[in-house]
Every structure is written in structure tokens, then in C-alpha cells.
Design a protein around this motif. Structure first.
Motif, mmCIF file in Angstrom:
data_model
loop_
_atom_site.group_PDB
_atom_site.id
_atom_site.type_symbol
_atom_site.label_atom_id
_atom_site.label_comp_id
_atom_site.label_asym_id
_atom_site.label_seq_id
_atom_site.Cartn_x
_atom_site.Cartn_y
_atom_site.Cartn_z
ATOM 1 N N HIS A 237 -5.306 1.023 1.294
ATOM 2 C CA HIS A 237 -5.445 1.300 -0.137
ATOM 3 C C HIS A 237 -6.619 2.229 -0.427
ATOM 4 O O HIS A 237 -6.599 2.955 -1.416
ATOM 5 C CB HIS A 237 -5.618 -0.007 -0.911
ATOM 6 C CG HIS A 237 -4.354 -0.770 -1.095
ATOM 7 N ND1 HIS A 237 -3.428 -0.472 -2.068
ATOM 8 C CD2 HIS A 237 -3.843 -1.830 -0.408
ATOM 9 C CE1 HIS A 237 -2.403 -1.320 -1.988
ATOM 10 N NE2 HIS A 237 -2.636 -2.154 -0.992
ATOM 11 N N LEU A 238 -7.639 2.163 0.396
ATOM 12 C CA LEU A 238 -8.823 3.021 0.391
ATOM 13 C C LEU A 238 -9.706 2.823 -0.836
ATOM 14 O O LEU A 238 -10.866 2.458 -0.717
ATOM 15 C CB LEU A 238 -8.434 4.499 0.528
ATOM 16 C CG LEU A 238 -9.575 5.424 1.000
ATOM 17 C CD1 LEU A 238 -10.136 4.935 2.320
ATOM 18 C CD2 LEU A 238 -9.084 6.851 1.123
ATOM 19 N N ARG A 239 -9.201 3.043 -2.035
ATOM 20 C CA ARG A 239 -10.018 2.910 -3.234
ATOM 21 C C ARG A 239 -10.160 1.434 -3.620
ATOM 22 O O ARG A 239 -9.163 0.689 -3.636
ATOM 23 C CB ARG A 239 -9.409 3.692 -4.392
ATOM 24 C CG ARG A 239 -9.399 5.198 -4.182
ATOM 25 C CD ARG A 239 -8.672 5.899 -5.309
ATOM 26 N NE ARG A 239 -7.262 5.504 -5.349
ATOM 27 C CZ ARG A 239 -6.420 5.826 -6.325
ATOM 28 N NH1 ARG A 239 -6.852 6.536 -7.350
ATOM 29 N NH2 ARG A 239 -5.164 5.438 -6.285
ATOM 30 N N PRO A 240 -11.367 0.979 -3.968
ATOM 31 C CA PRO A 240 -11.560 -0.435 -4.321
ATOM 32 C C PRO A 240 -10.641 -0.907 -5.438
ATOM 33 O O PRO A 240 -10.061 -1.994 -5.353
ATOM 34 C CB PRO A 240 -13.032 -0.484 -4.760
ATOM 35 C CG PRO A 240 -13.685 0.630 -4.017
ATOM 36 C CD PRO A 240 -12.652 1.715 -3.934
ATOM 37 N N THR B 22 -15.417 1.006 0.228
ATOM 38 C CA THR B 22 -14.411 0.387 1.096
ATOM 39 C C THR B 22 -14.761 0.604 2.558
ATOM 40 O O THR B 22 -14.663 -0.311 3.385
ATOM 41 C CB THR B 22 -13.026 0.971 0.794
ATOM 42 O OG1 THR B 22 -12.650 0.639 -0.538
ATOM 43 C CG2 THR B 22 -11.985 0.414 1.759
ATOM 44 N N GLY B 23 -15.194 1.844 2.888
ATOM 45 C CA GLY B 23 -15.548 2.155 4.274
ATOM 46 C C GLY B 23 -16.682 1.283 4.789
ATOM 47 O O GLY B 23 -16.655 0.818 5.936
ATOM 48 N N ARG C 143 -13.235 4.023 -7.753
ATOM 49 C CA ARG C 143 -12.456 4.812 -6.802
ATOM 50 C C ARG C 143 -13.279 5.288 -5.612
ATOM 51 O O ARG C 143 -12.800 6.115 -4.830
ATOM 52 C CB ARG C 143 -11.855 6.019 -7.523
ATOM 53 C CG ARG C 143 -10.927 5.662 -8.668
ATOM 54 C CD ARG C 143 -10.133 6.875 -9.154
ATOM 55 N NE ARG C 143 -11.022 7.941 -9.582
ATOM 56 C CZ ARG C 143 -11.529 8.060 -10.807
ATOM 57 N NH1 ARG C 143 -11.250 7.146 -11.720
ATOM 58 N NH2 ARG C 143 -12.309 9.074 -11.121
ATOM 59 N N LEU D 157 -7.600 -2.900 3.054
ATOM 60 C CA LEU D 157 -8.642 -2.049 2.474
ATOM 61 C C LEU D 157 -8.488 -0.604 2.943
ATOM 62 O O LEU D 157 -8.606 0.342 2.150
ATOM 63 C CB LEU D 157 -10.022 -2.586 2.851
ATOM 64 C CG LEU D 157 -10.459 -3.885 2.155
ATOM 65 C CD1 LEU D 157 -11.692 -4.456 2.826
ATOM 66 C CD2 LEU D 157 -10.725 -3.643 0.674
ATOM 67 N N VAL D 158 -8.224 -0.435 4.228
ATOM 68 C CA VAL D 158 -8.074 0.912 4.779
ATOM 69 C C VAL D 158 -6.867 1.613 4.171
ATOM 70 O O VAL D 158 -6.935 2.788 3.783
ATOM 71 C CB VAL D 158 -7.949 0.857 6.318
ATOM 72 C CG1 VAL D 158 -7.539 2.213 6.879
ATOM 73 C CG2 VAL D 158 -9.274 0.413 6.944
ATOM 74 N N TRP E 229 -14.314 5.524 -2.251
ATOM 75 C CA TRP E 229 -13.798 5.080 -0.960
ATOM 76 C C TRP E 229 -14.923 4.703 -0.001
ATOM 77 O O TRP E 229 -14.719 3.926 0.943
ATOM 78 C CB TRP E 229 -12.924 6.163 -0.337
ATOM 79 C CG TRP E 229 -13.650 7.452 -0.074
ATOM 80 C CD1 TRP E 229 -13.720 8.538 -0.890
ATOM 81 C CD2 TRP E 229 -14.431 7.771 1.084
ATOM 82 N NE1 TRP E 229 -14.482 9.528 -0.330
ATOM 83 C CE2 TRP E 229 -14.938 9.078 0.895
ATOM 84 C CE3 TRP E 229 -14.753 7.096 2.262
ATOM 85 C CZ2 TRP E 229 -15.747 9.708 1.829
ATOM 86 C CZ3 TRP E 229 -15.555 7.724 3.203
ATOM 87 C CH2 TRP E 229 -16.044 9.019 2.982
ATOM 88 N N SER F 31 0.832 -1.206 0.000
ATOM 89 C CA SER F 31 0.000 0.000 0.000
ATOM 90 C C SER F 31 0.870 1.262 0.000
ATOM 91 O O SER F 31 1.998 1.252 0.488
ATOM 92 C CB SER F 31 -0.928 0.015 1.216
ATOM 93 O OG SER F 31 -0.179 0.146 2.408
ATOM 94 N N TYR G 248 -7.088 -1.642 -4.307
ATOM 95 C CA TYR G 248 -6.923 -2.902 -3.574
ATOM 96 C C TYR G 248 -6.996 -4.096 -4.523
ATOM 97 O O TYR G 248 -6.269 -5.072 -4.355
ATOM 98 C CB TYR G 248 -7.982 -3.025 -2.484
ATOM 99 C CG TYR G 248 -7.667 -4.139 -1.497
ATOM 100 C CD1 TYR G 248 -6.582 -4.042 -0.641
ATOM 101 C CD2 TYR G 248 -8.437 -5.300 -1.455
ATOM 102 C CE1 TYR G 248 -6.272 -5.051 0.243
ATOM 103 C CE2 TYR G 248 -8.144 -6.318 -0.573
ATOM 104 C CZ TYR G 248 -7.046 -6.191 0.274
ATOM 105 O OH TYR G 248 -6.742 -7.207 1.140
#
Length: 466
Positions: free
Chosen positions: A308-311, A270-271, A265, A305-306, A267, A97, A314
Motif C-alpha cells: 500500500h506504501l502510503r500510510p 511506512t519505510g 501520504r 505496508l509495502v 511513504w 492492495s 493502509y
């Protein structure tokens, strides 16, 4: 993965007689690269050897009985095999990451001399590998690249230091042998099958006989490596500019301007997934905190995931990580088949009697450790290794009233030590660094000897009875 970086050799002013370390290194390289076949071929050979032994040494003297035992073993291990693949790829994805990479750049700027750089690499690699072996391999490889951009030193020596950190991976939080014994119902929870109960990590990983040698190695190896620095004539230096150019080429151009690109993208997606995973962990731990294979995988998934943030970021990290999982996917089913033959035909019981003949309750873990060193050279994967060795050492431990935890961790310790001479797990770190096995093997012999001594003495002196 990095493209192999051409190395720049320092001018040689004279020809010197090869040192003892060089001669030992040459012998080890010859053994591992020219004599031993691919680990997959070893798995095939071991399958046929196991079937032959079952046919000749047990009452199961029919091809159909052995074939059915193999079939059941192959498919009984699939859940565990996929769990181990996920342990690797989630740790790998986290290590790659951007946030972690920036942290590595800051760490790489700390050492100003080759010896300090090597010591730092070992310490970081060991800590990261103890937390997660996939994470540790990638962290160490990336750190070695970043250091080589800043400090002029022999690159093989530095990469050997990076792989040295892996020597305590099976004794850590993601070690497949310890984790599988802490996972109720796991296909490889062989302690549960033999005794009726598993082994929580407090009885394996978090014990004095396991932590003491880990701490000793964390202190001793960074010091010893400082005094193995090669001379300038024997050093090979990597081109820092080439490393920088390769890292810049990894940055991909993303598509923009479409709904699909926006969702890739987003986020917030992901959250939401991270929140769901956190709720699941909290619910799982309501009845008591415990660590097993599934919780380790989920924790590293959520962290990745946190970070990299954007799907889409990751997904890219997982794709890169998946490239190194092919051998595991291919070999685990074969090891499951071997385990099936050994347990269903009674072959494991036959071999356990051999161990009973030479061992006592005190010495069984140590002899298990020695045999584990040998088996790892043929079966380099932790779970597959345990599937082969566990079925015959655990019945012997039960019969002798030896320590189940000690016998189990002896297998793990033997694996981690022998991995220093077995190139199977070195492949990811070599690919990241961009060098061949020959440049680092001589130094790995040193790591092997030191680690062999530390873990062996621990099993003989610190392991409690029962």
C-alpha cells in the motif's frame, strides 16, 4: 465491500425436474439459513449447556465455582482473540492492495472459457488460503469479480469455486489451531499444557498426512468442478458493467495541500516502520527460524505496508478489513469462557473418558475428525472450536498414546471441511462478490464430500503412531 450487484437471469425455455444436486442444495440451505441460529447464539447456547454439564457431571456443583471458571476463561483468551483478528485484517489488507489487484486483473484475463475460469479460481484461492486464510478469502472474491467482467458464466458457480479454495485454510500457515500449538505460552497451546511441550509446524502443517490430502484436493477439485457447470437455462449471469461501475466507486478522493495530507501520504514513514519490523524479525530468528502467530501477523503487516506504501492507504484497507471482524470479537470471549469451564471444573476429563471408551490409539484422530465436523457447525471459528474440543481430545490422546499432532490436525481438518457447509466464513467472500448464499451452496456440497474423503483417508492411512 461491494454493493450487491443485480444478476441477469438467462431466459428459461422450459421447466425441468430439479436435479439431485438441486434437491440436496435446497436441504442444506434450509438447514443453515432457517434452522440454525446465528453463530453468536450458538456460542450462548453452548455456554449454558457446558455450565449445566459441569454442574451435573463434575464435583464443581456450585454456581460460584462455575462462574469463576467462566470469568477466568473469558479474559485468558483475549490475547489470542486479538491475534486472530490481526491475522484476518492483515491478510485482508494485503489482498486489497493496488499491486495485488493489478495482478488479479492479469490472472483474470488468462481463461477464455467458463470451465478454465473456474479451475483457475479454485487453484488461486487454495494457494492463497493455505498461505493466509484472510488473504485467501479476499483474493478469491476479487478474482471472481474480475473474471466475471471478462467471461460469461454462472456467477454462483464461480463464487462457489472461489470459496472452495478455503477448504485447505486451516491446514496452512495461518491455521489458528496449528499456529497456537507452535506458539509457546499461548492461551490455546493446549498441547503444551497437556504434555509440557508444543508442536512446531514441521510436526503439524509440514507432514505427509497433512500435505498429501492438500495436494490431492489442489489437483482433484479444479477438475471435478469443470463437470458441474450448470446449463444455460439454469445459469444466472452478473452484469459486467455493473461490476466495473462499483469498482470505480471505491476510489476515494484524497485531501491535498496541507501538512497533514502530506504526512498521510508520506511513504518514508511506512519505510521506517517496515525497516523496524524487518529488524525485529531478524533478531527474533537469530536463535532459530520458527513460525508462530506473532511472526505470521508481523509478516503480513509488513507486506501490506509495502504494497500500500502510503500510510493513509493502509489505514483505509484496515478499516475495510475490520468490518468483517465483528463476529470474531464477539464470539471468542464466549469460547474462552467455555474452555475455562471445561478445564477448571474437570468436565474436559469426563468427556475425554467417553472418547477413551470408543477409541484406540489408531482410531482416536479419526473419531476426533468426525466430531470436529459436527462441532464446527456450531462453533465455526477455529480458535473457539479448539477451545471447546481441544480440552477433551488431548487428554484422551495422552492416555491412549495416540498422535498428538494427528489429533490436533484432525480438529483442524474437520473444521475446514465443515466450513464448506457453514456460512460463517463465506460471508466476506459473498459480500465481495455481491451474491447470496443460495446461489453457491449446492456446489459446496460437492467440495464437502471430496474434502471429507481426502482428509478422512489420510488420517486412517497416512498418520504415524505416537
Amino acid at each position: 465491500m461491494a454493493i450487491t450487484a443485480p444478476a441477469v437471469a438467462a431466459p428459461s425455455r422450459n421447466q425441468r425436474r430439479p436435479s439431485l444436486l438441486t434437491r440436496v442444495s435446497t436441504s442444506v440451505v434450509y438447514l443453515t439459513e432457517r434452522v440454525l441460529p446465528d453463530p453468536y447464539v450458538f456460542a450462548l447456547l453452548l455456554t449454558f449447556i457446558t455450565a449445566t454439564l459441569a454442574f451435573t457431571l463434575t464435583p464443581a456443583r456450585s454456581a460460584s465455582t462455575i462462574g469463576l471458571a467462566w470469568y477466568n476463561g473469558v479474559f485468558n483468551i483475549l490475547t489470542f482473540a486479538f491475534q486472530m483478528v490481526l491475522v484476518l485484517v492483515t491478510g485482508y489488507a494485503l489482498a486489497s492492495s493496488p499491486s495485488v489487484h493489478r495482478a488479479l486483473q492479469k490472472l483474470a484475463a488468462i481463461p477464455k472459457t467458463p470451465r478454465n475460469a473456474v479451475s483457475l479460481t479454485i487453484v488461486i484461492g487454495m494457494i492463497a488460503s493455505w498461505v493466509n486464510w484472510g488473504f485467501g478469502l479476499v483474493i478469491a472474491g476479487l478474482l471472481a469479480r474480475e473474471i466475471a467482467k471478462r467471461v460469461r458464466l454462472d456467477f454462483g458457480w464461480l463464487v462457489a469455486a472461489a470459496y472452495t479454495g478455503f477448504v485447505i485454510s486451516t491446514e496452512g500457515l495461518s491455521g489458528s489451531i496449528a499456529l497456537s500449538q507452535a506458539t509457546p505460552g499461548s492461551a490455546l497451546n493446549l498441547v503444551e499444557k497437556v504434555t509440557g511441550h508444543g508442536l512446531p509446524l514441521r510436526l503439524t502443517v509440514f507432514t505427509a498426512f497433512n500435505l498429501a490430502p492438500v495436494i490431492v484436493l489442489l489437483i482433484v477439485l479444479p477438475i471435478i468442478f469443470r463437470y458441474t457447470e450448470p446449463t444455460q437455462d439454469d445459469s444466472v449471469y452478473v452484469d459486467p458493467e455493473r461490476l466495473k461501475n462499483e469498482d470505480q466507486q471505491r476510489i476515494a478522493v484524497e485531501k491535498t495541500g496541507t501538512l497533514g495530507a502530506w504526512l498521510d501520504r508520506a511513504w518514508i514513514l511506512t519505510g521506517l516502520l517496515v525497516a523496524l519490523g524487518a529488524i525485529a524479525l531478524a533478531a527474533h530468528w537469530q536463535s532459530g527460524f520458527s513460525i508462530d502467530l506473532n511472526t505470521v501477523i508481523l509478516i503480513f503487516l509488513l507486506l501490506g505496508l509495502v504494497f500500500h506504501l502510503r500510510p493513509i492507504a493502509y489505514v483505509g484497507a484496515i478499516k475495510n478489513a475490520a468490518r468483517v471482524t465483528g463476529p470474531l470479537i464477539l464470539q471468542y470471549p464466549l469460547y474462552g469462557g467455555i474452555m475455562g469451564i471445561m478445564t477448571a471444573t474437570g468436565l474436559a476429563g469426563v468427556i475425554s473418558k467417553w472418547f477413551l471408551a470408543i477409541s484406540s490409539a489408531r482410531s482416536l484422530p479419526f473419531w476426533t475428525y468426525i466430531s470436529s465436523l459436527i462441532i464446527t457447525l456450531f462453533v465455526p471459528s477455529g480458535g473457539g472450536h479448539w477451545a471447546v474440543q481441544g480440552p477433551f481430545v488431548l487428554p484422551a490422546a495422552k492416555e491412549l498414546h495416540a498422535s498428538m499432532a494427528g489429533t490436533t490436525m484432525a480438529v483442524a481438518m474437520g473444521e475446514s471441511v465443515a466450513n464448506m457447509l457453514q456460512p460463517f466464513f463465506a460471508l466476506p467472500i459473498l459480500a465481495i462478490a455481491g451474491i447470496g448464499m443460495r446461489r453457491m451452496m449446492g456446489y459446496m456440497v460437492i467440495t464437502f464430500v471430496v474434502a471429507f474423503t481426502a482428509f478422512g483417508l489420510s488420517l486412517l492411512l497416512l498418520l504415524p503412531m505416537g
